[in-house]
Design an enzyme around this catalytic site. Structure first.
Site, PDB file in Angstrom:
ATOM      1  CB  VAL A  71      -1.078  -0.044   1.226  1.00 38.80           C
ATOM      2  CG1 VAL A  71      -2.087  -1.233   1.248  1.00 38.80           C
ATOM      3  CG2 VAL A  71      -0.213   0.177   2.433  1.00 38.80           C
ATOM      4  CG  ASP A  72       4.657   0.978   1.052  1.00 36.49           C
ATOM      5  OD1 ASP A  72       4.495   0.266   0.218  1.00 36.49           O
ATOM      6  OD2 ASP A  72       5.408   0.857   1.991  1.00 36.49           O
ATOM      7  CG  ASP A  73       4.597   5.584  -3.176  1.00 34.35           C
ATOM      8  OD1 ASP A  73       3.485   5.247  -3.914  1.00 34.35           O
ATOM      9  OD2 ASP A  73       4.788   6.937  -2.412  1.00 34.35           O
TER      10      ASP A  73
END
Ligand code: 6R9
Length: 690
Positions: free
Chosen positions: A559-561
């Site tokens: 869910v992060d980069d």
């Protein structure tokens, strides 16, 4: 039998209900299809398993949560400790609001992990058992080492390292392909208390030099070249360039130990720097085959492994000795239902965490026979893996979904022409395994006989966190099922509130487990900010997860980069910074897109410096820049040029819109009116396939 499982399912942990529908196949009895939600262990498998039923799992799990000290110290006592740990088995602060994050297990206990992998097993009578089977890239080239032989080789390297001044706590960088010398060197470092940092030999010289500068190793260990598939990779040239770069930043490397790999490159053809470069074969065999162990505290560092995060600089994940030892050994034993007669093959490279915990430490702590394969899994053809399985009678086969999907595409014939009857347990790691790949793996590779352990975990967690225990769990294709002993996963909403029952959200963990990483090397603050501040009181994994009505966990990706390409973690920021380092590139924004084989592909939006025209040649240069700065595995699949990128009025790039454009979900762009210049969106769409 079936009812026995269904009955026990009612005992499942938080959120788990009862099985509400009964579409199931029993291991070995028929094909898993889309209609069958469950695959149950057969009676035969369950009866011989280390954990035989959900009931037995529940008893063990309950104890591991209610009495972690008792649970883990019972297991730890099976290992050799020069001195037992102090009164606290675990001492932790997991909550940033209460001060500095601290995790300690078995503090005060004095041990050595290499001793526990080698000497302890030899004393127990395993000296003549094969520790490593090695299969070379070229069919026909192979080797093996017994536990005694491995011990002797490890001691020789350990003695050499001591001789050149490597001491307890010093860093050693290892940049080797999958030769036996790779696990040998890791164990040699551990034996003398040195901290190894293995850098995957697919990383570029720039990435290697970044890591050299960060951990300032006493020595770099490499080999002159390696053949992978039909390609030769000149590793020493990469190391030479990295050492030169590092010197410019003031970090000098005095010794580079080079293993001669004549299959790929002869000694006489290797570029050489007298005084710095040493041939492995010239020095190592001269050293004694015994070497006293450096006894270390359970909390002394064992290794550093760099991994990608959501900002540019890779993070040095630090693991310590005692907890990691106990945790990797235990997870290996239960998640693969390990038995002493197994031949175990994990296709991961030791350059990644999987190769640390489940090629080297976990299996060897169990005295297992491990197969190490040097080459590419589809060389000379797509049947190679099964050829190897038959040759060595591999019984546990652990790999990544990307390989499963790519072999699936090559057709069943490559699989079915081999017997594979030695296989007993299959494993998957690195990314979510899609149900159709799961079914193919189960039905075709495993002939519907072998349970699949879909192990969810991370570089940071040291070992498995959510995984089926074959023999205990009814499986659902694509679900990592339930937590390992001692692990309390929770799903939280964006406010950090735990959600119960059927739900989806952010995957966190509630308290520490022995294999957890202790810090980011040289940056404890970043450790706290990245992992413990997003949801105070919890470790935040960076993954999304949902829990179904039966309590099964389904990982949904980062869910992060961070994107996950063929199971390799790549920070979008790293790729962006490589792209903008090209003098003609003004801006870059990188997103992940679905990719049939790799799981995710890298999609890069770029703008160019004023007046520079976009061309095919420039596209190639940009891709090459990324290959050079990070490594070939991070090369963008698509470069999408545009005159401008969608930004908010405050200048923030709207990645949400870019993701939709990249996946061509053009009717889902959402509200674009808040953009500084909404017209760039249409421009981007028009140029999408230019
Ligand atoms: C062991 C390893 C960690 C990230 C992790 C997650 C993804 C790993 C998975 C999985 C779904 C699984 N991941 N295993 N996702 N199901 N069985 O791969 O470590 O390289 O640090 O990557 O990989 O997204 O956060 P690492």
């Amino acid at each position: 039998h079936f009812l026995r499982h269904v009955e026990s399912m009612k005992l499942l942990p938080s959120g788990a209900g009862h099985i509400s529908h009964l579409n199931a196949v029993i291991l070995g009895e028929s094909l898993a299809t889309e209609e069958n939600d469950f695959v149950l262990p057969s009676n035969d498998f369950a009866d011989q398993a280390n954990v035989k039923s959900p009931q037995q799992y529940m008893e063990m799990y309950k104890r591991s949560i209610e009495d972690p000290a008792g649970f883990w110290s019972d297991i730890a006592s099976e290992f050799y400790w020069k001195q037992k740990w102090g009164d606290k088995v675990c001492d932790e602060n997991f909550d940033v609001r209460k001060g500095k994050i601290k995790i300690e297990w078995f503090k005060g206990g004095i041990t050595n992990i290499a001793y526990n992998c080698l000497d302890r097993n030899i004393e127990a009578g395993l000296g003549d058992k094969i520790a490593i089977y090695w299969e070379g890239n070229e069919p026909g080239l192979d080797g093996s080492l017994t536990y005694t032989q491995l011990h002797d080789r490890v001691c020789q390297v350990a003695n050499y390292l001591k001789d050149i001044g490597v001491k307890k706590g010093d860093a050693v960088i290892i940049y080797l392909p999958m030769l036996m010398e790779l696990p040998i060197t890791m164990l040699a470092c551990a034996r003398i208390g040195a901290v190894h940092s293995v850098v995957f030999a697919g990383f570029s010289s720039e990435s290697l030099s970044q890591r050299i500068i960060d951990c300032k190793p006493k020595v770099v260990i490499t080999c002159n070249a390696v053949k992978r598939g039909s390609k030769i990779i000149y590793l020493k040239d990469i190391v030479d360039a990295a050492i030169n770069d590092s010197a410019q930043s003031g970090v000098s490397i005095d010794v580079s130990l080079v293993y001669e790999n004549p299959v790929a490159l002869k000694r006489v053809d290797t570029k050489w720097k007298e005084g710095r470069d040493i041939w492995w074969q010239d020095v190592i065999p001269q050293y004694p085959t015994t070497c006293p162990v450096e006894w270390v505290d359970a909390e002394d560092p064992l290794f550093l492994l760099y991994t990608s995060g959501s900002t540019g600089k890779p993070k040095g994940v630090l693991h310590t000795t005692g907890g990691y030892m106990v945790y990797t050994a235990t997870t290996f034993k239960y998640a693969f239902d390990y038995k002493p007669s197994d031949v175990y093959w994990c296709t991961a490279d030791c350059g990644w965490i999987t190769g640390h915990s489940y090629v080297t430490y976990g299996p060897m702590l169990n005295g297992a026979t491990v197969l190490v394969y040097e080459g590419a899994p589809n060389y000379p053809d797509a049947g190679r893996c099964w050829d190897i399985v038959d040759k060595y009678k591999v019984s546990i086969f652990y790999t990544a979904p990307t390989l499963v999907r790519s072999l699936m595409r090559d057709g069943d014939e490559y699989v079915t022409r081999y017997s594979r009857k030695s296989l007993r347990v299959l494993g998957s790691v690195g990314e979510p395994i899609n149900p159709s790949a799961w079914r193919w793996f189960y039905n075709i590779v495993g002939d519907s006989r072998c349970p699949i352990s879909d192990t969810w975990w991370q570089t940071e967690t040291g070992g498995f966190m959510i995984t089926p225990l074959p023999g205990a769990w009814p499986q659902k294709p694509g679900s990592a099922t339930f937590p390992f002993f001692g692990v309390q996963p929770v799903i939280v909403d964006e406010k950090g509130v735990e959600i119960e029952g059927e739900c989806s959200g952010y995957l966190c963990v509630k308290s520490s487990w022995p294999g957890a990483f202790r810090t980011l090397y040289g940056d404890h603050e970043r450790y706290e900010t990245t992992y413990f501040k997003p949801f105070a009181g919890y470790y935040f994994s960076g993954d999304g997860c949902s829990r179904d009505k039966d309590g099964y966990h389904w990982l949904t990706g980062r869910v992060d980069d961070v994107i996950n390409v063929s199971g390799h973690r790549i920070g979008t920021a790293e790729v962006e910074s490589a792209l903008v380092s090209h003098p003609k590139c003004a801006e870059a924004a990188v997103v992940g897109v679905e990719h049939e084989v790799k799981g995710q592909g890298i999609y890069a939006f770029i703008t160019l410096v004023d007046g520079v025209p976009y061309s095919e040649e420039l596209r190639k240069e940009l891709v090459l820049t990324v290959r050079k700065q990070i490594g070939a595995f991070a090369a963008p699949d698509k470069i999408h040029w545009a005159p401008g990128l969608p930004k908010t009025r405050s200048g923030k790039i709207m990645r949400r819109i870019l993701r939709k454009i990249a996946s061509r979900q053009l009717d889902e762009l959402g509200d674009i009116s808040t953009l500084a210049d909404p017209s760039v969106v249409n421009q981007l769409i028009e140029l999408a396939d230019a």
